[in-house]
Scaffold this motif. Sequence first.
Motif, PDB file in Angstrom:
ATOM      1  N   PRO A 131     -12.339 -20.259  15.163  1.00 22.94           N
ATOM      2  CA  PRO A 131     -13.315 -20.233  14.062  1.00 22.94           C
ATOM      3  C   PRO A 131     -13.570 -18.807  13.600  1.00 22.94           C
ATOM      4  CG  PRO A 131     -14.405 -20.656  16.160  1.00 22.94           C
ATOM      5  CD  PRO A 131     -12.935 -20.719  16.433  1.00 22.94           C
ATOM      6  N   ALA A 132     -14.134 -18.668  12.418  1.00 22.58           N
ATOM      7  CA  ALA A 132     -14.297 -17.345  11.800  1.00 22.58           C
ATOM      8  C   ALA A 132     -15.222 -16.422  12.587  1.00 22.58           C
ATOM      9  CB  ALA A 132     -14.818 -17.505  10.370  1.00 22.58           C
ATOM     10  N   ASP A 133     -16.065 -16.964  13.463  1.00 24.98           N
ATOM     11  CA  ASP A 133     -16.993 -16.113  14.216  1.00 24.98           C
ATOM     12  C   ASP A 133     -16.435 -15.670  15.567  1.00 24.98           C
ATOM     13  OD1 ASP A 133     -17.137 -18.649  15.286  1.00 24.98           O
ATOM     14  OD2 ASP A 133     -19.296 -18.900  15.021  1.00 24.98           O
ATOM     15  N   ILE A 134     -15.156 -15.948  15.821  1.00 30.13           N
ATOM     16  CA  ILE A 134     -14.468 -15.452  17.013  1.00 30.13           C
ATOM     17  C   ILE A 134     -13.133 -14.873  16.571  1.00 30.13           C
ATOM     18  CG2 ILE A 134     -13.523 -15.983  19.293  1.00 30.13           C
ATOM     19  CD1 ILE A 134     -15.308 -18.452  19.389  1.00 30.13           C
ATOM     20  N   ARG A 135     -12.831 -13.651  16.985  1.00 33.13           N
ATOM     21  CA  ARG A 135     -11.571 -13.032  16.627  1.00 33.13           C
ATOM     22  C   ARG A 135     -10.973 -12.275  17.814  1.00 33.13           C
ATOM     23  NH1 ARG A 135     -10.803 -16.083  13.688  1.00 33.13           N
ATOM     24  NH2 ARG A 135     -10.498 -16.120  11.432  1.00 33.13           N
ATOM     25  N   VAL A 136      -9.675 -12.483  18.026  1.00 32.30           N
ATOM     26  CA  VAL A 136      -8.920 -11.673  18.978  1.00 32.30           C
ATOM     27  C   VAL A 136      -8.518 -10.400  18.248  1.00 32.30           C
ATOM     28  CG1 VAL A 136      -6.824 -11.490  20.365  1.00 32.30           C
ATOM     29  CG2 VAL A 136      -8.081 -13.665  20.277  1.00 32.30           C
ATOM     30  N   ARG A 137      -9.001  -9.258  18.700  1.00 30.80           N
ATOM     31  CA  ARG A 137      -8.721  -7.977  18.051  1.00 30.80           C
ATOM     32  C   ARG A 137      -7.427  -7.348  18.543  1.00 30.80           C
ATOM     33  NH1 ARG A 137     -12.952  -4.419  19.834  1.00 30.80           N
ATOM     34  NH2 ARG A 137     -11.881  -2.913  18.532  1.00 30.80           N
ATOM     35  N   GLU A 138      -7.062  -7.675  19.769  1.00 32.26           N
ATOM     36  CA  GLU A 138      -5.897  -7.014  20.359  1.00 32.26           C
ATOM     37  C   GLU A 138      -5.300  -7.900  21.442  1.00 32.26           C
ATOM     38  OE1 GLU A 138      -5.133  -3.166  23.289  1.00 32.26           O
ATOM     39  OE2 GLU A 138      -6.881  -3.169  21.957  1.00 32.26           O
ATOM     40  N   ILE A 139      -3.971  -7.915  21.528  1.00 28.47           N
ATOM     41  CA  ILE A 139      -3.257  -8.547  22.630  1.00 28.47           C
ATOM     42  C   ILE A 139      -2.243  -7.550  23.155  1.00 28.47           C
ATOM     43  CG2 ILE A 139      -1.804 -10.452  23.416  1.00 28.47           C
ATOM     44  CD1 ILE A 139      -2.777 -12.142  21.163  1.00 28.47           C
ATOM     45  N   SER A 140      -2.205  -7.384  24.476  1.00 25.75           N
ATOM     46  CA  SER A 140      -1.225  -6.481  25.069  1.00 25.75           C
ATOM     47  C   SER A 140      -0.800  -7.007  26.430  1.00 25.75           C
ATOM     48  CB  SER A 140      -1.800  -5.068  25.206  1.00 25.75           C
ATOM     49  OG  SER A 140      -2.968  -5.081  25.997  1.00 25.75           O
ATOM     50  N   ALA A 141       0.358  -6.554  26.868  1.00 20.73           N
ATOM     51  CA  ALA A 141       0.831  -6.900  28.207  1.00 20.73           C
ATOM     52  C   ALA A 141      -0.015  -6.160  29.236  1.00 20.73           C
ATOM     53  CB  ALA A 141       2.300  -6.519  28.349  1.00 20.73           C
ATOM     54  N   ALA A 142      -0.150  -6.731  30.422  1.00 16.52           N
ATOM     55  CA  ALA A 142      -0.951  -6.115  31.479  1.00 16.52           C
ATOM     56  C   ALA A 142      -0.161  -6.081  32.779  1.00 16.52           C
ATOM     57  CB  ALA A 142      -2.259  -6.886  31.679  1.00 16.52           C
ATOM     58  N   VAL A 143      -0.392  -5.045  33.557  1.00 16.41           N
ATOM     59  CA  VAL A 143       0.243  -4.950  34.869  1.00 16.41           C
ATOM     60  C   VAL A 143      -0.409  -5.969  35.801  1.00 16.41           C
ATOM     61  CG1 VAL A 143       0.879  -2.532  34.630  1.00 16.41           C
ATOM     62  CG2 VAL A 143      -1.370  -3.117  35.561  1.00 16.41           C
ATOM     63  N   PRO A 144       0.311  -6.404  36.848  1.00 19.48           N
ATOM     64  CA  PRO A 144      -0.247  -7.411  37.757  1.00 19.48           C
ATOM     65  C   PRO A 144      -1.582  -7.009  38.370  1.00 19.48           C
ATOM     66  CG  PRO A 144       2.098  -7.130  38.155  1.00 19.48           C
ATOM     67  CD  PRO A 144       1.703  -6.059  37.180  1.00 19.48           C
ATOM     68  N   GLU A 145      -1.799  -5.685  38.549  1.00 15.60           N
ATOM     69  CA  GLU A 145      -3.032  -5.216  39.200  1.00 15.60           C
ATOM     70  C   GLU A 145      -4.261  -5.351  38.304  1.00 15.60           C
ATOM     71  OE1 GLU A 145       0.544  -3.610  40.940  1.00 15.60           O
ATOM     72  OE2 GLU A 145      -0.229  -3.431  38.890  1.00 15.60           O
ATOM     73  N   PHE A 146      -4.026  -5.483  36.997  1.00 12.56           N
ATOM     74  CA  PHE A 146      -5.174  -5.553  36.079  1.00 12.56           C
ATOM     75  C   PHE A 146      -5.914  -6.875  36.239  1.00 12.56           C
ATOM     76  CE2 PHE A 146      -7.046  -7.020  32.099  1.00 12.56           C
ATOM     77  CZ  PHE A 146      -7.917  -5.978  31.826  1.00 12.56           C
ATOM     78  N   HIS A 147      -7.239  -6.790  36.290  1.00 10.73           N
ATOM     79  CA  HIS A 147      -8.090  -7.981  36.305  1.00 10.73           C
ATOM     80  C   HIS A 147      -9.265  -7.705  35.378  1.00 10.73           C
ATOM     81  CE1 HIS A 147     -10.810 -11.155  37.658  1.00 10.73           C
ATOM     82  NE2 HIS A 147      -9.773 -11.727  38.254  1.00 10.73           N
ATOM     83  N   ALA A 148      -9.443  -8.563  34.382  1.00  5.62           N
ATOM     84  CA  ALA A 148     -10.453  -8.305  33.356  1.00  5.62           C
ATOM     85  C   ALA A 148     -11.832  -8.065  33.943  1.00  5.62           C
ATOM     86  CB  ALA A 148     -10.493  -9.470  32.369  1.00  5.62           C
TER      87      ALA A 148
END
Length: 326
Positions: A131-148
């Motif tokens: 929907p218009a009130d949610i936007r993905v600004r960026e997508i990138s690959a992540a290393v296995p160690e990354f955890h949001a």
Amino acid sequence: MSYAVVGLPAPPNLNGSLSSITTSSNKGADDVNSVEMKPSTGAGYKWRLVIAYDGTHYAGWQYQQSPPTIQCIVEKALIRVTKLERKDLHLVGASRTDTGVHAFGQVAHFVTPFNYDSLESIHAALNGLLPADIRVREISAAVPEFHARFSTKSKIYHYKIFNDTVMDPFQRHYAYHSAYKLNATVMREAAKHFVGKHDFSAFANASHNDRMPDPVKNIFRFGVIEMGALLQLEVEGSGFLYRQVRNMVALLLQIGRQAIPPDIVPMILATRDRKELAKYALSAPPHGLCLVSIKYNEQHLHLPSSCPISSFGRHHSISKCKLPFY
């Protein structure tokens, strides 16, 4: 230790585009800091999202179907785009923002059993479904160690207060209206007492999500910025307890109205008792709060080698006008 920022906005520009600032970049195989693009341990390839949303109509980030949450809506879009089941995506958000709270730099990650050659198509597909009130600004690959969530070093929140007798209708969903004239100077004096490592038990509501939360948090800075009638409270910390920011803001509002003195902050902190804060202030409303950006260990933001280029969205162009001239 160096940190990198995900989701830090450029200076406000009503006519400009949203941009993400990170210290990571697309590093090739020759970069000494790059690592091989490979499946994360037992899960698949890992992908990092930076998401902006207007939280007005949502029950926060954390997954639930009714009333809908941001995580639920994003997962439904990911399921359609990737053709995977929810249990296979393992979508995790960095911050479980509350009902009505907004975000400019929420960070999340998900996994797939397959790699992508390009991220622009999936990026466009996700935003086409959301929907218009949610936007993905960026997508990138992540290393296995990354955890949001667990790789987070600090989070930056802004709380906006519109301080005038008449509320600006264009700010009504994003700023709390205080018709009382606030003294920004005493609010700054009080905010300094929050800076440093403290037990914030007195400023946290009970949460069903965290059974044994650590009440000790480190606040790196707490600014009170005047922008005309708009007062912006900017706080950065190692982490925050449930409703901690809104409770700190609520006390600062009372201090700004000069109903209580600034030195009441260390006194309430020392009690470690939420009931003590309740004697002076209730939690500030959620709609003034926005998760602006999140800082991570820079090493966790290095892009794997042989990975697709990060997508920040793509521009559309028309080679020539197809409309007739009159």
